[in-house]
Design an enzyme around this catalytic site. Structure first.
Site: not given
Ligand code: NDP
Length: 314
Positions: A189, A9, A15, A13
């Site tokens: 989540y 990922g 990553g 963001g």
């Protein structure tokens, strides 16, 4: 030689910010393991990473087949694996109905936990082979899965219960929640993040001594501007960053959060295994405490065994 870090990922963001921070040191080659090749390539260019500092490779964590293919392609490329960063995640706080991965698992736990569980298990062999002085496997955690904190106590709280929903396949037939309860996207989540933190500790207990690999997790701070909140209602997206900045004071920029994760990748002072790192407001790191559930060794073992069955390792 340069170290090689695989980051899942890395197309946005945290990553991406971590990939950039590592590339800038000149000491790392970053393998950006992403589901959208074009987006990742554009993202790397947009932050000014130069061609020789990264490789984009396809990985869709919502498909166990794709995870296996990624591992094969990575091996074919004949790069050593020195650090693995399990960073990618999906968050569906406003979904009314669950969606499912290719193998039919609820998508948040399927992607964030099960996809990474298989990936980390398969790549452990590759990490073992590396001759890099400090080999690390990092699974990004979160405060939201941590009910011993203020933020972790905002309902719905994470709770894996006795794992009955996971054990029955998490496919929506009995339940799409780990605890067997009603579907709730925000809770799914948070549950997945508790799984991430439990998995890191179980890896540490099982493999640290034997392999010398450092296993770590972290809460990088609240990065209120990332794509993670893309599925939230517009008013939330407008108010969340200033709320975090001025009220909770937990806000960090993507750049700062990327530097923090890059420290966990390569800083010699953050080489201890089995640790959940956090940062003070003055940006100094410390070993944080996990909630009761997120540090429950019995539950970690059970989660490991159930997850092995679901991803086909047992
Ligand atoms: P982003 O949404 O910006 O990044 C998530 C990344 O995961 C994207 O690159 C996305 O790819 C990728 N991804 C999603 N699904 C898949 C999949 N099936 N296969 C491969 N890649 C996938 O969010 P953040 O940067 O905020 O999140 C990164 C990590 O940080 C997560 O683990 C999150 O839990 C954690 N975290 C974030 C906090 C925050 O405040 N933002 C706080 C604490 C932890 P694509 O670009 O294609 O969408």
């Amino acid at each position: 030689r340069k170290g090689t870090a695989v980051i899942t990922g890395a197309s946005s963001g945290l990553g991406l910010a971590t990939a950039k921070a590592l590339a800038e040191t000149g000491e790392w080659h970053v393998v950006m393991a992403c589901r959208n090749f074009l987006k990742a390539e554009k993202a790397a260019k947009s932050v000014g990473m130069s061609k020789e500092d990264y490789t984009v490779m396809h990985l869709d964590l919502a498909s166990l087949e794709s995870v296996k293919q990624f591992v094969e392609s990575f091996r074919r490329a004949e790069r050593p694996l020195d650090v693995l960063v399990c960073n990618a995640a999906v968050y569906q706080p406003t979904a009314k109905e669950p969606s499912f991965t290719a193998e039919g698992f609820e998508i948040s736990v399927g992607t964030n936990h099960l996809g990474h569980f298989l990936l980390s298990r398969l790549l452990l062999d590759d990490l073992k082979k590396s001759d890099y002085p400090s080999k690390r496997m990092i699974i990004v955690g979160s405060i939201t899965g941590n009910t011993n904190t203020l933020a972790g106590n905002v309902p719905p709280k994470a709770n894996l219960g006795d794992l009955r929903g996971l054990a029955s396949g998490l496919n929506g037939q009995n339940s799409s929640m780990i605890d067997g309860g009603e579907y709730d996207g925000a809770k799914a989540y948070k549950d997945s993040k508790v799984c991430n933190m439990l998995t890191m500790q179980e890896l540490h207990r099982r493999y640290h001594e034997e392999t010398g690999v450092t296993f770590a997790s972290l809460y990088p701070g609240c990065i209120a501007t990332t794509g993670l909140f893309r599925e939230h209602i517009p008013l939330f997206r407008l108010l969340f960053p200033p709320f975090q900045k001025y009220i909770t004071k937990g806000y960090v920029s993507e750049e700062e959060a990327g530097k923090r994760l890059a420290q966990v990748v390569s800083d010699p002072s953050l080489g201890k295994s089995g640790v959940y790192w956090s940062w003070n407001n003055n940006s100094s790191s410390f070993e944080n405490q996990l909630s009761k559930e997120a540090s429950d060794a019995e539950k970690a073992k059970k989660l490991w065994e159930v997850s092995e069955k679901l991803v086909g390792l047992a």
